[in-house]
Write an enzyme that holds these catalytic residues in place. Sequence first.
Site, PDB file in Angstrom:
ATOM      1  CB  SER A   7     -22.298  64.765 -50.082  1.00  0.00           C
ATOM      2  OG  SER A   7     -22.887  63.508 -50.336  1.00  0.00           O
ATOM      3  NE  ARG A   9     -19.379  58.690 -53.214  1.00  0.00           N
ATOM      4  CZ  ARG A   9     -18.817  59.251 -54.285  1.00  0.00           C
ATOM      5  NH1 ARG A   9     -18.826  58.637 -55.426  1.00  0.00           N
ATOM      6  NH2 ARG A   9     -18.205  60.427 -54.220  1.00  0.00           N
ATOM      7  CB  THR A  10     -23.910  61.146 -48.418  1.00  0.00           C
ATOM      8  OG1 THR A  10     -22.753  60.336 -48.208  1.00  0.00           O
ATOM      9  CG2 THR A  10     -24.755  61.173 -47.149  1.00  0.00           C
ATOM     10  NE  ARG A  58     -21.026  63.704 -45.879  1.00  0.00           N
ATOM     11  CZ  ARG A  58     -20.519  63.040 -46.914  1.00  0.00           C
ATOM     12  NH1 ARG A  58     -19.941  63.682 -47.912  1.00  0.00           N
ATOM     13  NH2 ARG A  58     -20.601  61.721 -46.960  1.00  0.00           N
ATOM     14  CG  HIS A  85     -19.085  57.845 -43.814  1.00  0.00           C
ATOM     15  ND1 HIS A  85     -20.431  58.136 -43.816  1.00  0.00           N
ATOM     16  CD2 HIS A  85     -18.676  57.970 -45.112  1.00  0.00           C
ATOM     17  CE1 HIS A  85     -20.813  58.414 -45.055  1.00  0.00           C
ATOM     18  NE2 HIS A  85     -19.779  58.323 -45.854  1.00  0.00           N
ATOM     19  CD  GLN A  88     -18.971  54.357 -47.822  1.00  0.00           C
ATOM     20  OE1 GLN A  88     -19.351  55.442 -48.236  1.00  0.00           O
ATOM     21  NE2 GLN A  88     -18.924  53.279 -48.593  1.00  0.00           N
ATOM     22  CG  ASN A 116     -14.056  60.068 -42.002  1.00  0.00           C
ATOM     23  OD1 ASN A 116     -13.269  59.467 -42.725  1.00  0.00           O
ATOM     24  ND2 ASN A 116     -14.688  61.175 -42.396  1.00  0.00           N
ATOM     25  CG  ASP A 177     -11.310  57.533 -47.455  1.00  0.00           C
ATOM     26  OD1 ASP A 177     -11.651  58.077 -48.532  1.00  0.00           O
ATOM     27  OD2 ASP A 177     -11.642  57.978 -46.331  1.00  0.00           O
ATOM     28  CB  SER A 181     -10.659  63.381 -44.689  1.00  0.00           C
ATOM     29  OG  SER A 181     -10.516  61.992 -44.699  1.00  0.00           O
ATOM     30  CG  MET A 182     -14.578  66.188 -47.806  1.00  0.00           C
ATOM     31  SD  MET A 182     -16.355  66.001 -47.940  1.00  0.00           S
ATOM     32  CE  MET A 182     -16.617  64.367 -47.252  1.00  0.00           C
ATOM     33  CB  CYS A 217     -15.820  55.217 -48.744  1.00  0.00           C
ATOM     34  SG  CYS A 217     -14.434  56.355 -48.563  1.00  0.00           S
ATOM     35  CG  LEU A 218     -16.005  55.286 -54.744  1.00  0.00           C
ATOM     36  CD1 LEU A 218     -17.095  55.030 -55.812  1.00  0.00           C
ATOM     37  CD2 LEU A 218     -14.618  55.219 -55.369  1.00  0.00           C
ATOM     38  NE  ARG A 245     -23.454  55.505 -47.929  1.00  0.00           N
ATOM     39  CZ  ARG A 245     -22.944  56.736 -47.991  1.00  0.00           C
ATOM     40  NH1 ARG A 245     -21.816  56.941 -48.640  1.00  0.00           N
ATOM     41  NH2 ARG A 245     -23.521  57.750 -47.356  1.00  0.00           N
TER      42      ARG A 245
HETATM   43  N1  NVA Z   1     -12.465  60.181 -45.380  1.00  0.00           N
HETATM   44  C1  NVA Z   1     -13.247  60.835 -46.413  1.00  0.00           C
HETATM   45  C2  NVA Z   1     -14.490  60.056 -46.681  1.00  0.00           C
HETATM   46  C3  NVA Z   1     -15.346  60.617 -47.773  1.00  0.00           C
HETATM   47  C4  NVA Z   1     -16.600  59.818 -47.994  1.00  0.00           C
HETATM   48  C5  NVA Z   1     -13.560  62.253 -45.986  1.00  0.00           C
HETATM   49  O1  NVA Z   1     -13.945  62.436 -44.837  1.00  0.00           O
HETATM   50  O2  NVA Z   1     -13.413  63.155 -46.808  1.00  0.00           O
HETATM   51  N1   CP Z   2     -18.734  57.870 -49.770  1.00  0.00           N
HETATM   52  C1   CP Z   2     -19.389  59.031 -49.578  1.00  0.00           C
HETATM   53  O1   CP Z   2     -19.938  59.314 -48.515  1.00  0.00           O
HETATM   54  O2   CP Z   2     -19.387  59.846 -50.672  1.00  0.00           O
HETATM   55  P1   CP Z   2     -19.864  61.361 -50.721  1.00  0.00           P
HETATM   56  O3   CP Z   2     -18.860  62.155 -49.929  1.00  0.00           O
HETATM   57  O4   CP Z   2     -19.847  61.728 -52.179  1.00  0.00           O
HETATM   58  O5   CP Z   2     -21.217  61.460 -50.124  1.00  0.00           O
END
Ligand code: NVA
Ligand code: CP
Length: 260
Positions: A7, A9-10, A58, A85, A88, A116, A177, A181-182, A217-218, A245
Amino acid sequence: MIFAKPSARTRVSFETGFEWMGGHALFLGPNDIGIGKREAIKDISRLFSRYNDLVMARLFDHDHITELAEYASVPIINGLTDYNHPCQIMADIFTVWEHRADLEDLKVVYIGDGNNIVHSWLHLAMRFPMHFVCSCPEGYEPDPDTIQKARDVGISNVEVIYDPNLAVKDADVVYTDVWASMGKKDETDMREKIFKDYQVDESLMESSGKHTFFMHCLPAERGREVTDGVMEADYSIVFDQAENRMHVQNAIMVYLSENK
Ligand code: NVA
Ligand code: CP
Protein backbone atom coordinates in the site's frame (compact mmCIF):
# COMPACT_ATOMS: atom_id res chain seq x y z
CA MET A 1 -2.61 -0.91 10.97
CA ILE A 2 -2.27 -4.47 9.70
CA PHE A 3 -1.15 -4.85 6.08
CA ALA A 4 -1.05 -8.28 4.43
CA LYS A 5 -0.74 -6.56 1.02
CA PRO A 6 1.30 -3.59 -0.25
CA SER A 7 0.00 0.00 0.00
CA ALA A 8 1.02 3.62 -0.57
CA ARG A 9 -2.20 5.65 -0.15
CA THR A 10 -3.89 3.61 2.56
CA ARG A 11 -0.82 3.42 4.75
CA VAL A 12 0.23 7.05 4.38
CA SER A 13 -3.28 8.54 4.58
CA PHE A 14 -4.23 6.58 7.70
CA GLU A 15 -0.91 7.13 9.42
CA THR A 16 -0.69 10.85 8.58
CA GLY A 17 -4.38 11.47 9.23
CA PHE A 18 -4.35 9.81 12.62
CA GLU A 19 -1.22 11.74 13.59
CA TRP A 20 -2.96 15.01 12.61
CA MET A 21 -5.76 14.15 15.00
CA GLY A 22 -3.36 13.56 17.85
CA GLY A 23 -3.16 9.80 17.59
CA HIS A 24 -0.28 7.46 16.97
CA ALA A 25 -0.50 4.79 14.29
CA LEU A 26 1.58 1.61 14.20
CA PHE A 27 2.42 -0.03 10.88
CA LEU A 28 2.50 -3.82 10.77
CA GLY A 29 3.58 -5.20 7.38
CA PRO A 30 3.13 -8.65 5.84
CA ASN A 31 6.11 -10.11 7.71
CA ASP A 32 5.41 -8.63 11.15
CA ILE A 33 2.59 -10.50 12.89
CA GLY A 34 1.71 -13.27 10.44
CA ILE A 35 -2.03 -12.85 10.95
CA GLY A 36 -3.76 -16.21 10.50
CA LYS A 37 -0.39 -17.94 10.08
CA ARG A 38 1.83 -17.25 13.11
CA GLU A 39 -1.21 -16.49 15.24
CA ALA A 40 -4.96 -17.07 14.97
CA ILE A 41 -6.99 -14.10 13.74
CA LYS A 42 -9.30 -14.23 16.77
CA ASP A 43 -6.29 -14.06 19.09
CA ILE A 44 -4.92 -10.98 17.27
CA SER A 45 -8.40 -9.39 17.60
CA ARG A 46 -8.50 -9.79 21.36
CA LEU A 47 -4.85 -8.86 21.82
CA PHE A 48 -5.07 -5.61 19.83
CA SER A 49 -8.37 -4.69 21.50
CA ARG A 50 -6.38 -4.50 24.75
CA TYR A 51 -3.72 -2.18 23.30
CA ASN A 52 -5.45 -0.03 20.68
CA ASP A 53 -8.50 2.20 20.16
CA LEU A 54 -8.96 1.36 16.46
CA VAL A 55 -7.62 -1.30 14.10
CA MET A 56 -7.37 -0.86 10.33
CA ALA A 57 -6.57 -3.98 8.32
CA ARG A 58 -5.79 -4.75 4.69
CA LEU A 59 -6.20 -8.49 4.18
CA PHE A 60 -6.66 -10.94 1.33
CA ASP A 61 -9.65 -13.02 2.42
CA HIS A 62 -12.77 -11.02 3.30
CA ASP A 63 -13.81 -13.64 5.88
CA HIS A 64 -10.64 -12.80 7.79
CA ILE A 65 -11.67 -9.18 8.33
CA THR A 66 -15.13 -10.20 9.47
CA GLU A 67 -13.52 -12.68 11.90
CA LEU A 68 -11.21 -9.91 13.13
CA ALA A 69 -14.28 -7.73 13.76
CA GLU A 70 -16.27 -10.53 15.39
CA TYR A 71 -13.73 -11.04 18.16
CA ALA A 72 -12.61 -7.41 18.63
CA SER A 73 -14.00 -5.01 21.21
CA VAL A 74 -12.69 -1.98 19.28
CA PRO A 75 -13.76 -0.83 15.77
CA ILE A 76 -12.14 -2.66 12.84
CA ILE A 77 -11.76 -0.61 9.64
CA ASN A 78 -11.54 -2.45 6.32
CA GLY A 79 -8.54 -1.07 4.39
CA LEU A 80 -9.25 -3.39 1.42
CA THR A 81 -9.85 -7.09 1.00
CA ASP A 82 -10.12 -9.25 -2.12
CA TYR A 83 -13.87 -8.52 -1.93
CA ASN A 84 -14.16 -4.77 -1.30
CA HIS A 85 -12.57 -1.40 -0.47
CA PRO A 86 -15.11 0.75 1.41
CA CYS A 87 -12.82 3.61 2.50
CA GLN A 88 -11.90 4.17 -1.14
CA ILE A 89 -15.47 4.50 -2.34
CA MET A 90 -16.46 6.79 0.57
CA ALA A 91 -13.59 9.10 -0.46
CA ASP A 92 -14.61 8.76 -4.12
CA ILE A 93 -18.23 9.82 -3.65
CA PHE A 94 -17.07 12.75 -1.52
CA THR A 95 -14.73 13.75 -4.37
CA VAL A 96 -17.55 13.57 -6.91
CA TRP A 97 -19.68 15.79 -4.67
CA GLU A 98 -16.83 18.32 -4.36
CA HIS A 99 -16.41 18.55 -8.14
CA ARG A 100 -20.01 18.27 -9.28
CA ALA A 101 -21.56 20.34 -6.47
CA ASP A 102 -24.46 17.89 -6.19
CA LEU A 103 -25.11 14.18 -6.54
CA GLU A 104 -28.48 14.30 -8.33
CA ASP A 105 -28.92 12.03 -11.37
CA LEU A 106 -25.40 10.70 -11.07
CA LYS A 107 -24.17 8.19 -13.65
CA VAL A 108 -20.94 6.39 -12.76
CA VAL A 109 -19.43 4.06 -15.35
CA TYR A 110 -16.72 1.68 -14.24
CA ILE A 111 -14.62 0.16 -17.04
CA GLY A 112 -12.49 -2.94 -16.39
CA ASP A 113 -12.30 -5.83 -13.97
CA GLY A 114 -15.38 -6.48 -11.79
CA ASN A 115 -13.25 -6.42 -8.65
CA ASN A 116 -13.20 -5.18 -5.03
CA ILE A 117 -13.64 -1.55 -6.13
CA VAL A 118 -16.81 -2.45 -8.05
CA HIS A 119 -18.24 -4.32 -5.05
CA SER A 120 -17.84 -1.19 -2.95
CA TRP A 121 -19.56 0.91 -5.64
CA LEU A 122 -22.41 -1.63 -5.53
CA HIS A 123 -22.58 -1.29 -1.74
CA LEU A 124 -22.79 2.48 -2.16
CA ALA A 125 -25.58 2.02 -4.72
CA MET A 126 -27.55 0.18 -2.00
CA ARG A 127 -27.49 3.30 0.18
CA PHE A 128 -27.40 6.08 -2.33
CA PRO A 129 -29.47 6.54 -5.53
CA MET A 130 -27.36 6.47 -8.68
CA HIS A 131 -27.01 4.90 -12.09
CA PHE A 132 -24.05 2.55 -11.83
CA VAL A 133 -22.70 0.69 -14.86
CA CYS A 134 -19.92 -1.89 -14.84
CA SER A 135 -18.42 -2.50 -18.28
CA CYS A 136 -16.19 -5.58 -18.24
CA PRO A 137 -15.26 -8.53 -20.45
CA GLU A 138 -17.52 -11.58 -20.14
CA GLY A 139 -16.28 -13.74 -17.27
CA TYR A 140 -14.97 -10.75 -15.28
CA GLU A 141 -18.30 -9.49 -13.92
CA PRO A 142 -18.64 -8.49 -10.26
CA ASP A 143 -20.07 -10.98 -7.75
CA PRO A 144 -23.66 -11.80 -8.91
CA ASP A 145 -25.07 -11.87 -5.35
CA THR A 146 -23.76 -8.35 -4.71
CA ILE A 147 -25.28 -7.12 -7.99
CA GLN A 148 -28.60 -8.72 -7.05
CA LYS A 149 -28.57 -7.16 -3.58
CA ALA A 150 -27.86 -3.72 -5.07
CA ARG A 151 -30.80 -4.18 -7.47
CA ASP A 152 -33.10 -5.54 -4.76
CA VAL A 153 -32.68 -2.45 -2.59
CA GLY A 154 -34.34 -0.68 -5.50
CA ILE A 155 -32.95 2.84 -5.21
CA SER A 156 -30.29 2.62 -7.96
CA ASN A 157 -30.15 1.53 -11.57
CA VAL A 158 -27.38 -1.11 -11.71
CA GLU A 159 -26.25 -2.44 -15.09
CA VAL A 160 -23.53 -4.62 -16.59
CA ILE A 161 -22.83 -3.53 -20.18
CA TYR A 162 -20.10 -5.41 -22.04
CA ASP A 163 -19.51 -2.75 -24.72
CA PRO A 164 -17.52 0.14 -23.14
CA ASN A 165 -18.52 2.57 -25.91
CA LEU A 166 -22.20 2.01 -25.16
CA ALA A 167 -21.62 2.05 -21.40
CA VAL A 168 -20.01 5.51 -21.25
CA LYS A 169 -22.87 7.42 -22.90
CA ASP A 170 -23.89 10.37 -20.68
CA ALA A 171 -21.50 9.32 -17.90
CA ASP A 172 -20.73 11.89 -15.20
CA VAL A 173 -17.81 9.77 -14.07
CA VAL A 174 -15.68 7.19 -15.87
CA TYR A 175 -13.77 5.10 -13.35
CA THR A 176 -11.19 2.40 -13.85
CA ASP A 177 -8.77 0.25 -11.88
CA VAL A 178 -5.93 -2.16 -12.65
CA TRP A 179 -6.82 -5.22 -14.70
CA ALA A 180 -4.91 -7.51 -12.31
CA SER A 181 -5.41 -6.75 -8.62
CA MET A 182 -3.03 -7.57 -5.79
CA GLY A 183 -2.98 -11.34 -5.48
CA LYS A 184 -3.65 -11.73 -9.23
CA LYS A 185 -0.52 -10.08 -10.60
CA ASP A 186 0.65 -13.40 -12.12
CA GLU A 187 -2.34 -13.08 -14.51
CA THR A 188 -1.13 -9.68 -15.82
CA ASP A 189 -0.04 -10.90 -19.29
CA MET A 190 -3.15 -13.01 -19.83
CA ARG A 191 -5.45 -10.21 -18.65
CA GLU A 192 -3.71 -7.66 -20.88
CA LYS A 193 -5.05 -9.57 -23.90
CA ILE A 194 -8.54 -10.11 -22.46
CA PHE A 195 -8.97 -6.47 -21.37
CA LYS A 196 -7.34 -4.75 -24.38
CA ASP A 197 -10.65 -3.21 -25.56
CA TYR A 198 -11.32 -1.81 -22.09
CA GLN A 199 -8.54 0.79 -21.93
CA VAL A 200 -9.80 4.24 -20.93
CA ASP A 201 -8.32 6.51 -23.58
CA GLU A 202 -9.08 10.04 -24.78
CA SER A 203 -11.56 8.92 -27.43
CA LEU A 204 -13.57 6.81 -24.95
CA MET A 205 -13.72 9.80 -22.59
CA GLU A 206 -14.92 12.04 -25.44
CA SER A 207 -17.57 9.55 -26.54
CA SER A 208 -19.54 10.08 -23.32
CA GLY A 209 -21.00 13.15 -25.00
CA LYS A 210 -20.77 15.41 -21.94
CA HIS A 211 -18.24 16.74 -19.44
CA THR A 212 -17.10 13.59 -17.70
CA PHE A 213 -14.68 13.24 -14.81
CA PHE A 214 -12.05 10.51 -14.87
CA MET A 215 -11.39 8.64 -11.63
CA HIS A 216 -9.03 5.84 -10.60
CA CYS A 217 -8.38 4.51 -7.10
CA LEU A 218 -4.65 4.26 -7.96
CA PRO A 219 -2.05 2.87 -8.29
CA ALA A 220 -2.54 3.18 -12.08
CA GLU A 221 -0.69 1.11 -14.65
CA ARG A 222 -0.42 3.81 -17.33
CA GLY A 223 -0.61 2.34 -20.83
CA ARG A 224 -2.75 -0.58 -19.64
CA GLU A 225 -6.15 0.30 -18.16
CA VAL A 226 -5.66 4.05 -18.77
CA THR A 227 -3.56 6.21 -21.08
CA ASP A 228 -1.08 8.77 -19.84
CA GLY A 229 -3.16 11.47 -21.59
CA VAL A 230 -6.33 10.65 -19.63
CA MET A 231 -4.43 10.52 -16.32
CA GLU A 232 -3.02 14.00 -17.02
CA ALA A 233 -6.18 15.56 -18.52
CA ASP A 234 -8.05 18.47 -16.90
CA TYR A 235 -11.01 16.16 -16.29
CA SER A 236 -8.86 13.71 -14.29
CA ILE A 237 -9.54 14.07 -10.55
CA VAL A 238 -7.43 11.14 -9.39
CA PHE A 239 -5.22 13.12 -7.01
CA ASP A 240 -8.21 14.79 -5.36
CA GLN A 241 -9.53 11.29 -4.77
CA ALA A 242 -6.22 10.25 -3.22
CA GLU A 243 -6.12 13.34 -0.98
CA ASN A 244 -9.70 12.79 0.13
CA ARG A 245 -8.84 9.31 1.39
CA MET A 246 -7.19 11.06 4.33
CA HIS A 247 -10.01 13.52 5.12
CA VAL A 248 -12.77 10.95 4.77
CA GLN A 249 -10.89 8.33 6.79
CA ASN A 250 -10.30 10.90 9.53
CA ALA A 251 -14.07 11.41 9.62
CA ILE A 252 -14.59 7.63 9.76
CA MET A 253 -12.12 7.34 12.66
CA VAL A 254 -13.76 10.19 14.59
CA TYR A 255 -17.21 8.68 13.99
CA LEU A 256 -16.11 5.22 15.13
CA SER A 257 -14.31 6.60 18.18
CA GLU A 258 -17.45 8.47 19.27
CA ASN A 259 -19.87 5.62 18.49
CA LYS A 260 -18.08 2.55 19.86
N1 NVA B 1 -8.27 -3.59 -7.25
C1 NVA B 1 -7.00 -3.11 -6.72
C2 NVA B 1 -7.23 -1.91 -5.87
C3 NVA B 1 -5.98 -1.30 -5.32
C4 NVA B 1 -6.25 -0.11 -4.44
C5 NVA B 1 -6.32 -4.22 -5.95
O1 NVA B 1 -7.00 -4.88 -5.17
O2 NVA B 1 -5.12 -4.41 -6.14
N1 CP C 1 -6.10 3.16 -3.56
C1 CP C 1 -5.40 2.51 -2.62
O1 CP C 1 -5.93 1.90 -1.69
O2 CP C 1 -4.05 2.60 -2.79
P1 CP C 1 -2.94 1.77 -2.00
O3 CP C 1 -3.06 0.34 -2.46
O4 CP C 1 -1.63 2.38 -2.41
O5 CP C 1 -3.19 1.89 -0.55
